[in-house]
Design a protein around this motif. Sequence first.
Motif, PDB file in Angstrom:
ATOM      1  N   HIS A 110      27.087  20.265  31.291  1.00  0.00           N
ATOM      2  CA  HIS A 110      27.328  21.440  30.451  1.00  0.00           C
ATOM      3  C   HIS A 110      26.121  21.636  29.536  1.00  0.00           C
ATOM      4  O   HIS A 110      25.753  20.724  28.785  1.00  0.00           O
ATOM      5  N   HIS A 111      25.512  22.827  29.614  1.00  0.00           N
ATOM      6  CA  HIS A 111      24.288  23.112  28.843  1.00  0.00           C
ATOM      7  C   HIS A 111      24.480  22.866  27.341  1.00  0.00           C
ATOM      8  O   HIS A 111      23.594  22.335  26.670  1.00  0.00           O
ATOM      9  N   LEU A 112      25.637  23.239  26.821  1.00  0.00           N
ATOM     10  CA  LEU A 112      25.851  23.074  25.374  1.00  0.00           C
ATOM     11  C   LEU A 112      26.062  21.609  25.003  1.00  0.00           C
ATOM     12  O   LEU A 112      25.704  21.190  23.901  1.00  0.00           O
ATOM     13  N   GLY A 114      24.403  19.355  26.377  1.00  0.00           N
ATOM     14  CA  GLY A 114      22.992  18.958  26.280  1.00  0.00           C
ATOM     15  C   GLY A 114      22.436  19.264  24.890  1.00  0.00           C
ATOM     16  O   GLY A 114      21.886  18.385  24.222  1.00  0.00           O
ATOM     17  N   HIS A 115      22.615  20.507  24.413  1.00  0.00           N
ATOM     18  CA  HIS A 115      22.136  20.868  23.062  1.00  0.00           C
ATOM     19  C   HIS A 115      22.756  19.937  22.009  1.00  0.00           C
ATOM     20  O   HIS A 115      22.072  19.489  21.095  1.00  0.00           O
ATOM     21  N   LEU A 116      24.059  19.669  22.146  1.00  0.00           N
ATOM     22  CA  LEU A 116      24.748  18.833  21.148  1.00  0.00           C
ATOM     23  C   LEU A 116      24.193  17.417  21.099  1.00  0.00           C
ATOM     24  O   LEU A 116      24.124  16.805  20.034  1.00  0.00           O
ATOM     25  N   THR A 299      15.029  24.220  21.515  1.00  0.00           N
ATOM     26  CA  THR A 299      15.153  25.233  22.564  1.00  0.00           C
ATOM     27  C   THR A 299      15.431  24.526  23.898  1.00  0.00           C
ATOM     28  O   THR A 299      15.421  23.296  23.975  1.00  0.00           O
ATOM     29  N   ASP A 300      15.679  25.330  24.950  1.00  0.00           N
ATOM     30  CA  ASP A 300      16.111  24.765  26.226  1.00  0.00           C
ATOM     31  C   ASP A 300      15.091  23.781  26.803  1.00  0.00           C
ATOM     32  O   ASP A 300      13.888  24.035  26.763  1.00  0.00           O
ATOM     33  N   ASN A 301      15.600  22.682  27.352  1.00  0.00           N
ATOM     34  CA  ASN A 301      14.734  21.649  27.927  1.00  0.00           C
ATOM     35  C   ASN A 301      15.583  20.766  28.838  1.00  0.00           C
ATOM     36  O   ASN A 301      16.814  20.868  28.826  1.00  0.00           O
TER      37      ASN A 301
HETATM   38 ZN    ZN Z   1      20.220  26.730  25.318  1.00  0.00          ZN
END
Ligand code: ZN
Length: 339
Positions: A110-112, A114-116, A299-301
């Motif tokens: 889940h992309h979020l 990942g951010h978390l 940012t996205d990575n």
């Molecule tokens: Zn993102």
Amino acid sequence: MRVLAIESSCDESAAAVLDATAGLMSHELYSQVELHRTYGGVVPELASRDHVRRLLPLVKAALARSATSPGDLSGIAYTAGPGLIGALLTGASLAASLAYAWKIPVIGVHHLEGHLLAPLLESDPPPFPHVALLVSGGHTQLIEVAAVGSYRLLGETRDDAAGEAFDKTAKLLGLPYPGGPQLAEIARRGTPGAFHFPRPMLDRAGLEFSFSGLKTAVLHAVRAAELTEQRRADIARAVEEAIAGTLTAKALRALDYTGLTALVVSGGVGANRTLREQLAAAARAHGARVYYPRIEFCTDNAAMIAVAGLARLKAGQRGGLAIEARAQWPLAALPRLAA
Ligand code: ZN
Ligand code: KG4
């Protein structure tokens, strides 16, 4: 354990290698921002086609830089959503193909999540439980994070995300896409207090946000008089203060509500300097502490996808070779990790 991670949910193509013992070994990223600038926003079909061109060379580079051969890998993690469906499919099919060829497990992340979990890559990671303020181009959410894999949504935006509000008001000011960072840049020359924009939902109880009204207020300000450089900077400053002020007040409210004293800020808007300064001052006055990923991991990575993937593979979760891609995917739907 060592994982290869692939991110392709929007307009960044990325690959990374993370080792459970040695830590982050490599991370490669290609931003498509120039490709989409002409159109003033991400064009999904162009994004997908560019991911197809970029991903394999990025994977090769990430493996080479970390001196990793396929035999060293315990699994592959890829972003399975939420995001642009075509873009997600490019990363998902590459990950599944490599996992099939190399006979190793694969997992959709889940992309979020990942951010978390991105701040866990830092030398001074946040403690659990904590409150996370997730502020990106697509999401504005306050989440109570009890542990890796245990997320409770406390509040979110009813309309535009904070990053979207930055980008849309930047567009009204004639700034090129993606306008958030550029608006922040010109705001530094703005006079404090020259304009005052509404801080929606601040006067109401609860942890919800609403940023769509800001566009209308900015539009009126832009149209009211000639848009000189100074006026533009003044408006930008007021936009930034309205967004940062709202996010800060609600984040503090979430700490009060949960009784927690650690706040994680993640997502692209977390790179905003005014927000960082306001949060730091407010948290200090509150006996709380703020944790961020390093700026490049706001940012996205793919490094953050590797963190989430490694945690889930370690817990024994597996994805199977069927390609997973979900445009919408609530965080609460994620399977919990065993404590
Ligand atoms: Zn993102
Ligand atoms: O997390 P992210 O890279 O992508 C998404 O998953 O959405 O966030 C991108 C968003 C964009 O809206 C961009 O304008 C905003 O983050 N952003 C900023 C800054 N840097 C990135 N907004 C305000 N100030 C910044 N310094």
